[in-house]
Motif scaffolding. Structure first.
Motif, mmCIF file in Angstrom:
data_model
loop_
_atom_site.group_PDB
_atom_site.id
_atom_site.type_symbol
_atom_site.label_atom_id
_atom_site.label_comp_id
_atom_site.label_asym_id
_atom_site.label_seq_id
_atom_site.Cartn_x
_atom_site.Cartn_y
_atom_site.Cartn_z
ATOM 1 N N LEU A 178 0.821 -1.209 0.000
ATOM 2 C CA LEU A 178 0.000 0.000 0.000
ATOM 3 C C LEU A 178 0.855 1.258 0.000
ATOM 4 O O LEU A 178 0.560 2.235 -0.694
ATOM 5 C CB LEU A 178 -0.919 0.023 1.223
ATOM 6 C CG LEU A 178 -2.130 -0.914 1.221
ATOM 7 C CD1 LEU A 178 -2.893 -0.770 2.532
ATOM 8 C CD2 LEU A 178 -3.050 -0.632 0.041
ATOM 9 N N TRP A 182 2.406 4.461 -3.355
ATOM 10 C CA TRP A 182 2.068 5.856 -3.045
ATOM 11 C C TRP A 182 3.335 6.709 -2.974
ATOM 12 O O TRP A 182 3.361 7.832 -3.478
ATOM 13 C CB TRP A 182 1.297 5.902 -1.726
ATOM 14 C CG TRP A 182 0.910 7.275 -1.289
ATOM 15 C CD1 TRP A 182 -0.152 8.032 -1.712
ATOM 16 C CD2 TRP A 182 1.609 8.091 -0.326
ATOM 17 N NE1 TRP A 182 -0.169 9.244 -1.089
ATOM 18 C CE2 TRP A 182 0.899 9.313 -0.227
ATOM 19 C CE3 TRP A 182 2.742 7.892 0.459
ATOM 20 C CZ2 TRP A 182 1.301 10.336 0.633
ATOM 21 C CZ3 TRP A 182 3.142 8.916 1.310
ATOM 22 C CH2 TRP A 182 2.427 10.118 1.395
ATOM 23 N N ARG A 270 -10.304 1.644 -11.594
ATOM 24 C CA ARG A 270 -9.666 1.377 -10.313
ATOM 25 C C ARG A 270 -10.284 2.138 -9.138
ATOM 26 O O ARG A 270 -9.697 2.239 -8.075
ATOM 27 C CB ARG A 270 -8.164 1.663 -10.414
ATOM 28 C CG ARG A 270 -7.441 0.598 -11.224
ATOM 29 C CD ARG A 270 -5.943 0.835 -11.336
ATOM 30 N NE ARG A 270 -5.603 1.733 -12.416
ATOM 31 C CZ ARG A 270 -5.070 2.929 -12.256
ATOM 32 N NH1 ARG A 270 -4.854 3.405 -11.045
ATOM 33 N NH2 ARG A 270 -4.767 3.680 -13.300
ATOM 34 N N TYR A 271 -11.491 2.672 -9.347
ATOM 35 C CA TYR A 271 -12.223 3.247 -8.213
ATOM 36 C C TYR A 271 -12.985 2.129 -7.518
ATOM 37 O O TYR A 271 -13.873 1.503 -8.089
ATOM 38 C CB TYR A 271 -13.186 4.329 -8.686
ATOM 39 C CG TYR A 271 -12.491 5.636 -8.983
ATOM 40 C CD1 TYR A 271 -12.201 6.548 -7.963
ATOM 41 C CD2 TYR A 271 -12.102 5.958 -10.271
ATOM 42 C CE1 TYR A 271 -11.549 7.738 -8.226
ATOM 43 C CE2 TYR A 271 -11.448 7.151 -10.550
ATOM 44 C CZ TYR A 271 -11.172 8.032 -9.523
ATOM 45 O OH TYR A 271 -10.521 9.211 -9.780
ATOM 46 N N ILE A 275 -12.082 4.653 -3.211
ATOM 47 C CA ILE A 275 -10.644 4.940 -3.291
ATOM 48 C C ILE A 275 -10.166 4.691 -4.718
ATOM 49 O O ILE A 275 -10.600 3.740 -5.371
ATOM 50 C CB ILE A 275 -9.847 4.051 -2.319
ATOM 51 C CG1 ILE A 275 -10.321 4.263 -0.875
ATOM 52 C CG2 ILE A 275 -8.349 4.313 -2.434
ATOM 53 C CD1 ILE A 275 -9.742 3.270 0.107
ATOM 54 N N HIS A 276 -9.289 5.569 -5.195
ATOM 55 C CA HIS A 276 -8.644 5.339 -6.490
ATOM 56 C C HIS A 276 -7.339 4.595 -6.228
ATOM 57 O O HIS A 276 -6.381 5.146 -5.687
ATOM 58 C CB HIS A 276 -8.358 6.657 -7.210
ATOM 59 C CG HIS A 276 -7.756 6.462 -8.571
ATOM 60 N ND1 HIS A 276 -6.405 6.505 -8.786
ATOM 61 C CD2 HIS A 276 -8.325 6.197 -9.771
ATOM 62 C CE1 HIS A 276 -6.156 6.291 -10.062
ATOM 63 N NE2 HIS A 276 -7.304 6.102 -10.675
ATOM 64 N N TRP A 277 -7.313 3.317 -6.606
ATOM 65 C CA TRP A 277 -6.157 2.460 -6.327
ATOM 66 C C TRP A 277 -5.107 2.611 -7.417
ATOM 67 O O TRP A 277 -5.418 2.621 -8.604
ATOM 68 C CB TRP A 277 -6.600 0.999 -6.257
ATOM 69 C CG TRP A 277 -7.513 0.721 -5.107
ATOM 70 C CD1 TRP A 277 -8.844 1.046 -5.018
ATOM 71 C CD2 TRP A 277 -7.170 0.101 -3.873
ATOM 72 N NE1 TRP A 277 -9.347 0.660 -3.804
ATOM 73 C CE2 TRP A 277 -8.342 0.071 -3.073
ATOM 74 C CE3 TRP A 277 -5.998 -0.438 -3.358
ATOM 75 C CZ2 TRP A 277 -8.372 -0.475 -1.803
ATOM 76 C CZ3 TRP A 277 -6.021 -0.994 -2.082
ATOM 77 C CH2 TRP A 277 -7.190 -1.003 -1.318
ATOM 78 N N GLN A 281 -0.814 -1.094 -6.016
ATOM 79 C CA GLN A 281 -1.412 -1.238 -4.689
ATOM 80 C C GLN A 281 -2.374 -2.416 -4.593
ATOM 81 O O GLN A 281 -2.607 -2.938 -3.502
ATOM 82 C CB GLN A 281 -2.136 0.046 -4.297
ATOM 83 C CG GLN A 281 -1.223 1.164 -3.848
ATOM 84 C CD GLN A 281 -2.002 2.387 -3.428
ATOM 85 O OE1 GLN A 281 -2.971 2.776 -4.084
ATOM 86 N NE2 GLN A 281 -1.583 3.011 -2.342
ATOM 87 N N ILE A 282 -2.928 -2.814 -5.709
ATOM 88 C CA ILE A 282 -3.911 -3.887 -5.663
ATOM 89 C C ILE A 282 -3.288 -5.194 -5.181
ATOM 90 O O ILE A 282 -3.985 -6.105 -4.713
ATOM 91 C CB ILE A 282 -4.573 -4.057 -7.063
ATOM 92 C CG1 ILE A 282 -5.956 -4.713 -6.923
ATOM 93 C CG2 ILE A 282 -3.685 -4.818 -8.012
ATOM 94 C CD1 ILE A 282 -6.950 -3.889 -6.167
#
Length: 589
Positions: A178, A182, A270-271, A275-277, A281-282
């Motif tokens: 995660l 970012w 990806r919403y 959250i917009h991933w 991150q997935i």
């Protein structure tokens, strides 16, 4: 001075050194999965802009997947070196401490990419080489070190502790997958690769703190080689190699969650959950699913299945292989939707992750414990290394597939110019259909029908292929009149669509966008504006090259691996019938 234990205590309680091992594993896995999780996105989106040359092109998807699986191959091939060091010379504890320092240097090299001295790619390859030695070298030792803490009196806790051990891996992996995407998005690769390096240093310190509570099984020296090449040792290696060769196919599919699945995520909506991933991150779904599913399997599913049949380790693995077929089939179907121009929800990939994780619980955790119990006493690390070599073999196969399917590209301006007119006429027809169809690109069969009357200079009809909702290709077969060769003349068209909510002033630039503007100036700013949708009308951006396609792509790529897994799962059923296991555990003090 406190005596160092060289054999497990006779006790029914948990060994005192386990908390240090579990804490070390959580921090080390944070560093590894944080770095590995962003590797494909870094190679395709960031590596080329770390150079001062603004004209460098990005790495294509197949090449990045190949590099990713080549690195993973070495990570899981080098454990044999660590196992040999541990079992013949240093022992497990000293081997882990020594190689952890090399591991830290690898993270440092990745954090220094673009700092000068070496090219960014040179820094990357150096860092990955050091990490493959460090991370790979300690892998069999850490797993075997866990088992060394137990004797016959508390062996009943081994399954539970290996479950905790696996959970610690996934707690670290969840947080890092995660966080590091970012960090890469907003602070760039130096921070994204540097923070995992700090966690690796913490992991090394935690392990050092437990040195006086561990059971230190002495290295066997030449006795190790004697037992390894004895009849018992060779028989154990041969028997387990049969199991691990089947499990290698499992890893060929599973480890694509960090490569082809991440690339697929870029084409999904990806919403999810508000959250917009980010695509990388997935991958955090997998470790959180592990944390949830391990106790469910241990306390609910396995006891239930045990009432129906005797649930041996090999039967668990067999069921897990069939579950993998289901999970990868979902990804293949999802890719079919993308190939048809749709933008499905990331939620479908999350469901596939849940299925895949169920397969991992039944295959990976079971094999980890099975490998330890089936290894002769002085060969625990080596057998663990052979188990990890199955991961290397699977990744080597995936890397080989991605190497084979890449078609070389080259430039021949005169040849491109000779075909540009006919390709442009076909492009105009596709654009016309796009406008008439409410700005939706035609699917591949319809597109081929639309341009069926256009033939290249050699008399072959042009080919159309829809890649996703915003990308398509028109191809002349070239001089050999065969599709998907290095003689193809390929026009790739990307569509930039206006964003009605676009506000460039209020939307901060990511690190990557700032770097592109720094490299390319106003042209870079215009490029970013188009990608964001800061344009008044739809724009078509085209580029023509010779070759450069991928032989196996889209849904066909995922179906290839799904069919391979299905055949492997069927064959493994016969192994579960005829294989005769034999356990080896340490004597107690």
């Amino acid at each position: 001075m406190k005596k160092i234990l060289t054999a497990p205590r006779s006790t029914s309680k948990l060994p005192l050194g386990i908390p240090y091992i579990v804490g070390n594993e959580a921090a080390e896995r944070f560093s590894f999965y944080g770095m590995k999780g962003i590797l494909v996105i870094f190679m395709t989106k960031y590596l080329h802009i770390l150079s001062d040359n603004p004209n460098l092109s990005s790495m294509n998807n197949a090449a990045a997947i190949e590099r990713y699986h080549d690195f993973t191959t070495w990570v899981y091939l080098t454990p044999i070196l660590g196992a040999l060091l541990a079992d013949t010379i240093l022992g497990k504890y000293k081997t882990i401490i020594s190689l952890s320092l090399i591991y830290c240097l690898g993270h440092l090299a990745l954090a220094c990419m673009g700092a000068g001295g070496l090219s960014p790619e040179g820094w990357m390859l150096s860092g990955l080489a050091l990490i493959s030695i460090g991370s790979g070298g300690i892998k069999p030792c850490v797993s075997a070190h866990v088992g060394d803490q137990f004797g016959k009196s508390n062996a009943h806790l081994l399954t539970k502790v290996f479950g905790w051990f696996y959970i610690s891996i996934n707690v670290g992996a969840f947080i890092s997958t995660l966080l590091t995407p970012w960090l890469l998005e907003w602070y760039g690769p130096h921070w994204a690769f540097g923070i995992p390096g700090v966690l690796m240093a913490i992991a090394t310190f935690l392990f050092w703190m437990g040195r006086k509570t561990f059971v230190h099984i002495p290295p066997q020296g030449m006795g190790f080689l004697k037992e390894t090449f004895s009849g018992v040792g060779l028989k154990a290696i041969a028997k387990l190699s049969i199991i691990f060769s089947f499990v290698a196919v499992f890893w060929a599919l599973f480890d694509q969650t960090g490569s082809s699945w991440v690339i697929q995520a870029e084409d999904l909506n990806r919403y999810w959950l508000g959250i917009h991933w980010l695509p990388s991150q997935i991958q955090a779904i997998n470790p959180i699913m592990i944390i949830l599913l391990v106790p469910i399997f241990n306390f609910i599913i396995y006891p239930f299945l045990d009432k129906i049949t005797i649930l041996t380790p090999l039967r668990k693995v067999s069921i897990g292989l069939f579950i993998m077929v289901i999970g990868f089939s979902m990804i293949a179907i999802l890719q079919q939707w993308i190939d048809q121009g749709y933008e499905p929800s990331i939620g479908w990939q999350i469901i596939a992750y849940a299925i895949l994780t169920s397969s991992e619980v039944m295959v990976s955790i079971t094999c980890l414990e099975f490998a330890y119990t089936q290894a002769p006493k002085s060969m625990k690390s080596v057998i663990m290394a052979i188990f990890l070599m199955s991961v290397a073999l699977g990744n080597y196969f995936t890397a080989g597939v991605n190497s084979f399917i890449q078609i070389p590209s080259h430039s021949n301006s005169s040849l491109i110019e000779s075909e540009q007119n006919i390709i442009n006429l076909a492009l105009k027809k596709i654009k016309g259909n796009f406008t008439q169809n409410n700005n939706i690109l035609p699917k591949t069969p319809m597109g081929n029908n639309i341009i069926s009357n256009f033939k290249d200079s050699w008399g072959s009809p042009l080919k159309y292929r829809l890649v996703n909702r915003n990308t398509f290709r028109i191809t002349s077969l070239g001089t050999d009149q065969e599709y998907m060769t290095e003689n193809d003349i390929v026009l790739t068209c990307n569509i930039n669509r206006p964003n009605t909510n676009f506000n460039l002033e209020n939307k901060p630039y990511t690190w990557r966008e700032k770097r592109i503007i720094e490299l390319k100036g106003e042209n870079g700013k215009l490029e970013i504006e188009k990608k964001r949708g800061g344009i008044k009308k739809i724009e078509f951006q085209t580029a023509t090259i010779i070759g450069g396609q991928t032989k196996l792509e889209g849904a066909d790529y995922f179906w290839f691996f799904t069919k391979l897994m299905f055949g492997t799962a069927i064959a493994f059923v016969f192994v579960t019938i005829f294989y005769k296991p034999k356990e080896y555990l340490h004597d107690e003090e």
